[in-house]
Design a protein around this motif. Structure first.
Motif, PDB file in Angstrom:
ATOM      1  N   ARG A   1       0.871  -1.176   0.000  1.00 50.34           N
ATOM      2  CA  ARG A   1       0.000   0.000   0.000  1.00 50.34           C
ATOM      3  C   ARG A   1       0.904   1.220   0.000  1.00 50.34           C
ATOM      4  NH1 ARG A   1      -3.165  -3.530  -0.599  1.00 50.34           N
ATOM      5  NH2 ARG A   1      -5.153  -3.891   0.450  1.00 50.34           N
ATOM      6  N   ARG A   2       0.909   1.961  -1.110  1.00 55.81           N
ATOM      7  CA  ARG A   2       1.818   3.100  -1.182  1.00 55.81           C
ATOM      8  C   ARG A   2       1.224   4.274  -0.405  1.00 55.81           C
ATOM      9  NH1 ARG A   2       3.546   3.944  -7.273  1.00 55.81           N
ATOM     10  NH2 ARG A   2       1.338   3.606  -7.633  1.00 55.81           N
ATOM     11  N   LEU A   3       1.528   4.315   0.881  1.00 52.40           N
ATOM     12  CA  LEU A   3       0.916   5.303   1.763  1.00 52.40           C
ATOM     13  C   LEU A   3       1.916   6.375   2.201  1.00 52.40           C
ATOM     14  CD1 LEU A   3      -1.133   2.813   3.957  1.00 52.40           C
ATOM     15  CD2 LEU A   3      -1.872   4.072   1.971  1.00 52.40           C
ATOM     16  N   LEU A   4       3.015   6.533   1.454  1.00 58.18           N
ATOM     17  CA  LEU A   4       4.032   7.535   1.747  1.00 58.18           C
ATOM     18  C   LEU A   4       4.627   7.322   3.129  1.00 58.18           C
ATOM     19  CD1 LEU A   4       2.392  10.707   0.168  1.00 58.18           C
ATOM     20  CD2 LEU A   4       3.963   9.093  -0.855  1.00 58.18           C
ATOM     21  N   ASP A   5       5.243   8.339   3.701  1.00 55.20           N
ATOM     22  CA  ASP A   5       5.896   8.177   4.996  1.00 55.20           C
ATOM     23  C   ASP A   5       5.063   8.786   6.112  1.00 55.20           C
ATOM     24  OD1 ASP A   5       8.301  10.944   4.791  1.00 55.20           O
ATOM     25  OD2 ASP A   5       6.204  10.763   4.195  1.00 55.20           O
ATOM     26  N   ASP A   6       3.773   8.958   5.893  1.00 57.99           N
ATOM     27  CA  ASP A   6       2.907   9.473   6.947  1.00 57.99           C
ATOM     28  C   ASP A   6       2.530   8.392   7.940  1.00 57.99           C
ATOM     29  OD1 ASP A   6       2.782  12.049   5.944  1.00 57.99           O
ATOM     30  OD2 ASP A   6       1.139  11.561   4.596  1.00 57.99           O
ATOM     31  N   ILE A   7       2.770   7.133   7.605  1.00 54.54           N
ATOM     32  CA  ILE A   7       2.388   6.052   8.492  1.00 54.54           C
ATOM     33  C   ILE A   7       3.518   5.046   8.612  1.00 54.54           C
ATOM     34  CG2 ILE A   7      -0.044   6.292   7.843  1.00 54.54           C
ATOM     35  CD1 ILE A   7       0.211   3.698   6.322  1.00 54.54           C
ATOM     36  N   THR A   8       3.475   4.262   9.682  1.00 57.67           N
ATOM     37  CA  THR A   8       4.451   3.215   9.934  1.00 57.67           C
ATOM     38  C   THR A   8       3.718   1.877  10.020  1.00 57.67           C
ATOM     39  OG1 THR A   8       6.037   4.612  11.102  1.00 57.67           O
ATOM     40  CG2 THR A   8       6.049   2.274  11.658  1.00 57.67           C
ATOM     41  N   PRO A   9       4.203   0.836   9.350  1.00 54.90           N
ATOM     42  CA  PRO A   9       3.565  -0.475   9.494  1.00 54.90           C
ATOM     43  C   PRO A   9       3.936  -1.099  10.833  1.00 54.90           C
ATOM     44  CG  PRO A   9       5.470  -0.631   8.045  1.00 54.90           C
ATOM     45  CD  PRO A   9       5.326   0.824   8.388  1.00 54.90           C
ATOM     46  N   LEU A  10       2.944  -1.572  11.567  1.00 47.67           N
ATOM     47  CA  LEU A  10       3.178  -2.256  12.831  1.00 47.67           C
ATOM     48  C   LEU A  10       3.038  -3.759  12.690  1.00 47.67           C
ATOM     49  CD1 LEU A  10       1.296   0.017  15.408  1.00 47.67           C
ATOM     50  CD2 LEU A  10       3.672   0.139  14.652  1.00 47.67           C
ATOM     51  N   ALA A  11       2.115  -4.203  11.870  1.00 50.96           N
ATOM     52  CA  ALA A  11       1.917  -5.632  11.627  1.00 50.96           C
ATOM     53  C   ALA A  11       1.677  -5.813  10.140  1.00 50.96           C
ATOM     54  CB  ALA A  11       0.734  -6.160  12.442  1.00 50.96           C
ATOM     55  N   PRO A  12       2.461  -6.669   9.478  1.00 46.88           N
ATOM     56  CA  PRO A  12       2.359  -6.768   8.023  1.00 46.88           C
ATOM     57  C   PRO A  12       1.103  -7.457   7.524  1.00 46.88           C
ATOM     58  CG  PRO A  12       3.894  -8.394   8.868  1.00 46.88           C
ATOM     59  CD  PRO A  12       3.499  -7.536  10.034  1.00 46.88           C
ATOM     60  N   GLY A  13       0.493  -8.281   8.346  1.00 42.70           N
ATOM     61  CA  GLY A  13      -0.699  -9.001   7.905  1.00 42.70           C
ATOM     62  C   GLY A  13      -0.339 -10.250   7.113  1.00 42.70           C
ATOM     63  N   ARG A  14      -1.302 -11.115   6.971  1.00 39.60           N
ATOM     64  CA  ARG A  14      -1.142 -12.348   6.205  1.00 39.60           C
ATOM     65  C   ARG A  14      -2.097 -12.301   5.018  1.00 39.60           C
ATOM     66  NH1 ARG A  14      -1.973 -13.923  11.457  1.00 39.60           N
ATOM     67  NH2 ARG A  14      -4.073 -14.657  10.980  1.00 39.60           N
ATOM     68  N   GLY A  15      -1.655 -12.842   3.922  1.00 37.91           N
ATOM     69  CA  GLY A  15      -2.511 -12.870   2.748  1.00 37.91           C
ATOM     70  C   GLY A  15      -3.781 -13.664   3.016  1.00 37.91           C
ATOM     71  N   ARG A  16      -4.907 -13.089   2.666  1.00 36.37           N
ATOM     72  CA  ARG A  16      -6.182 -13.769   2.864  1.00 36.37           C
ATOM     73  C   ARG A  16      -6.941 -13.799   1.551  1.00 36.37           C
ATOM     74  NH1 ARG A  16      -9.303 -10.750   7.547  1.00 36.37           N
ATOM     75  NH2 ARG A  16      -8.829  -8.988   6.191  1.00 36.37           N
ATOM     76  N   PRO A  17      -7.534 -14.933   1.201  1.00 41.23           N
ATOM     77  CA  PRO A  17      -8.335 -14.949  -0.029  1.00 41.23           C
ATOM     78  C   PRO A  17      -9.507 -13.988   0.092  1.00 41.23           C
ATOM     79  CG  PRO A  17      -8.741 -16.922   1.284  1.00 41.23           C
ATOM     80  CD  PRO A  17      -7.597 -16.204   1.928  1.00 41.23           C
ATOM     81  N   ALA A  18      -9.745 -13.248  -0.967  1.00 41.61           N
ATOM     82  CA  ALA A  18     -10.848 -12.284  -0.966  1.00 41.61           C
ATOM     83  C   ALA A  18     -11.563 -12.354  -2.294  1.00 41.61           C
ATOM     84  CB  ALA A  18     -10.322 -10.862  -0.719  1.00 41.61           C
ATOM     85  N   PRO A  19     -12.873 -12.152  -2.302  1.00 33.98           N
ATOM     86  CA  PRO A  19     -13.618 -12.184  -3.563  1.00 33.98           C
ATOM     87  C   PRO A  19     -13.253 -11.009  -4.449  1.00 33.98           C
ATOM     88  CG  PRO A  19     -15.022 -11.429  -1.770  1.00 33.98           C
ATOM     89  CD  PRO A  19     -13.741 -11.878  -1.139  1.00 33.98           C
TER      90      PRO A  19
END
Length: 261
Positions: free
Chosen positions: A27-45
């Motif tokens: 997610r190209r969210l610039l440097d206004d935010i910091t990732p804390l948890a990367p998440g796991r890939g989940r199937p989505a419709p």
């Protein structure tokens, strides 16, 4: 006096001690935010309200919690991104079934109540969110030496970022934190609208300010629903309304009136 519900002791994330400028790969969210948890890939419709949020949206719905928002679900569900807040008033009903980013306050009594609810991470809004945004940076000292849990539970206003992030991580979705520079830039923007110098921007305002700071490069449509500009007196609602209305006049967003307006 009844015993206070225990806050579960989950592995806590290590908060970054410094904030180098970066661009997230997913997610190209610039440097206004910091990732804390990367998440796991989940199937989505690919279709329907739970379809995957695109990296670069062409339409965004920001849905506040004013109960007078009306029956806006059909319009909201068409958006590529749908940003909601805290308990997500109307989600699953009048305001639609799509939710890509859930902004959850990570400081104070509301957060503590969520953490003491053992079923919090199974609430509908939390289950359907594709990512979480925490609006309050705990600050460098809190990141270096987090307040002990026992002290937090004793009362007062405290940062709950590690505990909330650990609970949200159970859903497998990424968690991001708004950085201090974004907060202070948003406060300065409100000062230019006649706001108090020590005011606290609301989560809704921070989300809009963040989106419009990205809009300098990418042209999106941003529709704003359910914003009543009322609530906690620590927020400068009049200045926030003036800022939003000015950006509407400039064609940078569309503010939809409340049903009772």
């Amino acid at each position: 006096m009844p015993a206070m519900p225990a806050i579960p002791l989950l592995p806590l994330p290590r908060l970054p001690g410094s904030r180098p400028a970066r661009t997230l790969e997913t997610r190209r969210l610039l440097d206004d935010i910091t990732p804390l948890a990367p998440g796991r890939g989940r199937p989505a419709p690919r279709h329907g309200p739970d379809r995957t949020a695109p990296i670069e949206p062409r339409s965004i719905a920001v849905v506040g919690n004013a109960p007078e928002a009306g029956r806006i679900g059909a319009a909201v569900d068409r958006a590529d991104w749908v940003i909601r807040f805290n308990n997500a008033q109307g989600f699953g009903g009048a305001t639609g079934r799509r939710l890509t980013h859930l902004v959850l306050v990570n400081f104070g009594g509301q957060t503590r109540e969520w953490l003491e609810d053992m079923s919090f991470h199974r609430r509908a809004a939390v289950r359907h969110a594709q990512g979480f945004l925490l609006p309050i940076d705990p600050g460098i000292e809190e990141r270096r030496r987090p307040t002990p849990l026992a002290e937090k539970r004793a009362g007062g206003e405290h940062d709950w970022t590690p505990e909330l992030c650990a609970r949200l991580s159970l859903r497998g979705a990424p968690v991001w934190l708004f950085n201090d520079p974004l907060f202070f830039a948003a406060r300065a923007a409100l000062s230019c609208e006649g706001g108090r110098g020590d005011g606290v921007p609301s989560s809704g305002f921070l989300a809009l300010y963040w989106l419009l700071s990205r809009l300098r490069r990418v042209r999106w449509t941003i529709d704003v629903y359910g914003f009543g500009f009322a609530g906690w007196d620590g927020h400068d609602w009049a200045a926030e309304r003036r800022w939003v209305e000015r950006h509407e006049r400039e064609g940078r967003l569309r503010l939809h009136p409340l049903r009772s307006a």
